[in-house]
Design an enzyme around this catalytic site. Sequence first.
Site, PDB file in Angstrom:
ATOM      1  CG  HIS A 191       3.783   6.993  10.860  1.00 54.49           C
ATOM      2  ND1 HIS A 191       4.853   7.514  10.182  1.00 54.49           N
ATOM      3  CD2 HIS A 191       3.436   5.865  10.171  1.00 54.49           C
ATOM      4  CE1 HIS A 191       5.137   6.766   9.130  1.00 54.49           C
ATOM      5  NE2 HIS A 191       4.297   5.747   9.111  1.00 54.49           N
ATOM      6  CG  HIS A 193      -0.253   0.149   2.530  1.00 55.73           C
ATOM      7  ND1 HIS A 193       0.251  -0.927   3.234  1.00 55.73           N
ATOM      8  CD2 HIS A 193       0.022   1.251   3.277  1.00 55.73           C
ATOM      9  CE1 HIS A 193       0.800  -0.499   4.352  1.00 55.73           C
ATOM     10  NE2 HIS A 193       0.675   0.814   4.407  1.00 55.73           N
TER      11      HIS A 193
END
Length: 312
Positions: free
Chosen positions: A179, A115
């Site tokens: 993140h 992805h």
Amino acid sequence: MSLALVTMSHSPLLEFNDPPAEVKAEVDAAFAQARSFVQDYDPTLVVAFAPDHYNGFFHDLMPPFCIGFEALGVGDYGTAEGPLDVPAELAERLAQHVIDRDLDVAISRRMEIDHGAVQPLEILLGGIDTVPTVPVFVNGVAKPFTSMRRVRLLGEAVGSFLATLDERVLVIGSGGLSHDPPVPQWATADAPARKLLLDGRHPTAAARDARQQRVIEAGRAFAAGTATMRDLNPEWDRALMKTLASGDLTAIDTMDPEKMAADAGNSAHEVRTWVAAFAALGAAGRYAVDTRYYRPIREYIAGFGVMTARTV
């Protein structure tokens, strides 16, 4: 010849975890703006810098950089599965050009991408085979990490090649920003996790679903404030975006990998794709940023940003 750029955060949780309606509307608007930018530019070639999340590259062989001569989407998190339209001869010439500039880059005639590479192609171009695309893997997950200076030099080498082409080239940088999702680290992983990190290729559908569900649940817990992940760092994200927009990337050379992880999370190393993309754009000439969006979004476990730019 001309170059344009889109750098954007990706998240496997885009279709699974919904932030508040106004935040989702902001993200959708930012993507629509970037899509319009790409449509107006009408690229004839795409070079996509992207990381991987232990779906295509593993600890059995983990290069810092790899150029794909052929590539295949693995179909994780509902993204497209199947082959990209990779112009193999041009990819080979690009690899030779980079190597001739003393940057040792790996090559793959069967690159598998997840992805991280596929999501921007779907969002910006409507699919993984709509425009000829050369994928460039940049390791953003596995130690040891090459220096940020080396990442900048990779981008400049790629950009100097692209500047010689009679093409409208769109450069994509996919990843980040701050993140720290639940990706196993080799040093602290247990035996089953190390097995996945070493070679977890082609899992069963059940195994992939279970792994993905753990991430989905982690995103929901992070949004609810019950997860133990390192928090997002909007100040760090905005400072990096400001540096990239400035056109002078030399300050990035001194960014320390350990400090990057401490300040912005282990997966903040995905910003290496942004650095490579902007360096490629800068190698073709002065550039100006057209649009910029940023918001920390806990539901996506990401400091979420989108930038568009082009040479001037």
